[in-house]
Design a protein around this motif. Structure first.
Motif, PDB file in Angstrom:
ATOM      1  N   HIS A   1      -5.844 -41.326 -42.177  1.00 41.09           N
ATOM      2  CA  HIS A   1      -5.474 -40.105 -41.521  1.00 41.09           C
ATOM      3  C   HIS A   1      -4.992 -40.301 -40.015  1.00 41.09           C
ATOM      4  CE1 HIS A   1      -8.978 -40.240 -38.585  1.00 41.09           C
ATOM      5  NE2 HIS A   1      -9.302 -41.124 -39.546  1.00 41.09           N
ATOM      6  N   ARG A   2      -4.155 -39.117 -39.674  1.00 42.28           N
ATOM      7  CA  ARG A   2      -3.253 -39.290 -38.417  1.00 42.28           C
ATOM      8  C   ARG A   2      -3.503 -38.043 -37.707  1.00 42.28           C
ATOM      9  NH1 ARG A   2       1.698 -37.531 -37.257  1.00 42.28           N
ATOM     10  NH2 ARG A   2       1.985 -36.629 -39.075  1.00 42.28           N
ATOM     11  N   GLU A   3      -3.681 -38.123 -36.375  1.00 40.83           N
ATOM     12  CA  GLU A   3      -3.654 -36.676 -35.511  1.00 40.83           C
ATOM     13  C   GLU A   3      -2.383 -36.472 -35.402  1.00 40.83           C
ATOM     14  OE1 GLU A   3      -5.520 -37.550 -32.064  1.00 40.83           O
ATOM     15  OE2 GLU A   3      -7.441 -38.856 -32.951  1.00 40.83           O
TER      16      GLU A   3
ATOM     17  N   ASP B   1      -0.302 -37.714 -32.763  1.00 47.00           N
ATOM     18  CA  ASP B   1       0.074 -39.099 -32.585  1.00 47.00           C
ATOM     19  C   ASP B   1       0.893 -39.523 -33.848  1.00 47.00           C
ATOM     20  OD1 ASP B   1       0.206 -41.884 -32.153  1.00 47.00           O
ATOM     21  OD2 ASP B   1      -2.036 -41.930 -32.183  1.00 47.00           O
TER      22      ASP B   1
END
Length: 175
Positions: free
Chosen positions: A47-49, A52
């Motif tokens: 997963h990625r924010e 970011d």
């Protein structure tokens, strides 16, 4: 909760892979000569924010347990076949091929040290037979043991931490 382990400080060598026994329904199964590895795989969830864009983060997802195969020489002992027949039985008649009552079993795989003492054990949960080989290819020109096998699907396993490492015995020479 912390788990403590008894340690045999005199043991240097790892355990051998040829001293083991398999138990289900409260008794040891005769003649098991091979057990495949116990293997668990946990999926990776990436997963990625939103703020970011260059870095992915990883966390654990679902875990799955690979099937376990047991092999032994063909004998008159019907344990493998009886268990396999609970999943599908040819003589049971249309619509009654499967017995859901007791086709799953918990089993125990025990590993022994060279002195024949139980050194560790693993509990395998809710296993059932997904594949049964009653007899192997037969070959009149071969010089081998006839091997039968069962493949066990399971819902997990864990080490039995109640089995502690034994103290190595001392053997004395006869007088």
């Amino acid at each position: 909760m912390a788990t403590t382990f008894a340690v045999n400080t005199h043991r240097f060598d790892p355990y051998k892979n040829f001293k083991f026994r398999v138990k289900w329904d409260g008794h040891y199964i005769a003649g098991v000569s091979k057990v495949s590895s116990l293997k668990r795989t946990t999926e990776v969830v990436e997963h990625r924010e939103g703020g970011d864009p260059s870095t992915s983060r990883k966390s654990p997802g679902r875990s799955k347990y690979e099937a376990i195969t047991l092999e032994r020489g063909v004998t008159h002992d019907p344990d493998f076949e009886k268990w396999a027949n609970k999943v599908w039985n040819f003589d049971s008649g249309l619509g009654a091929e499967v017995s859901l009552k007791d086709f799953r079993k918990d089993l125990i795989i025990e590993v022994y040290n060279e002195a024949g003492q139980i050194a560790m054990a693993y509990k395998v949960y809710r296993a059932w037979v997904s594949e049964f080989q009653a007899i192997p290819d037969l070959d009149a020109n071969a010089n081998a043991i006839a091997i039968q096998s069962i493949k066990l699907e399971n819902e997990g396993w864990e080490r039995d931490y109640d089995v502690v490492e034994p103290a190595e015995p001392t053997f004395t020479e006869p007088a």
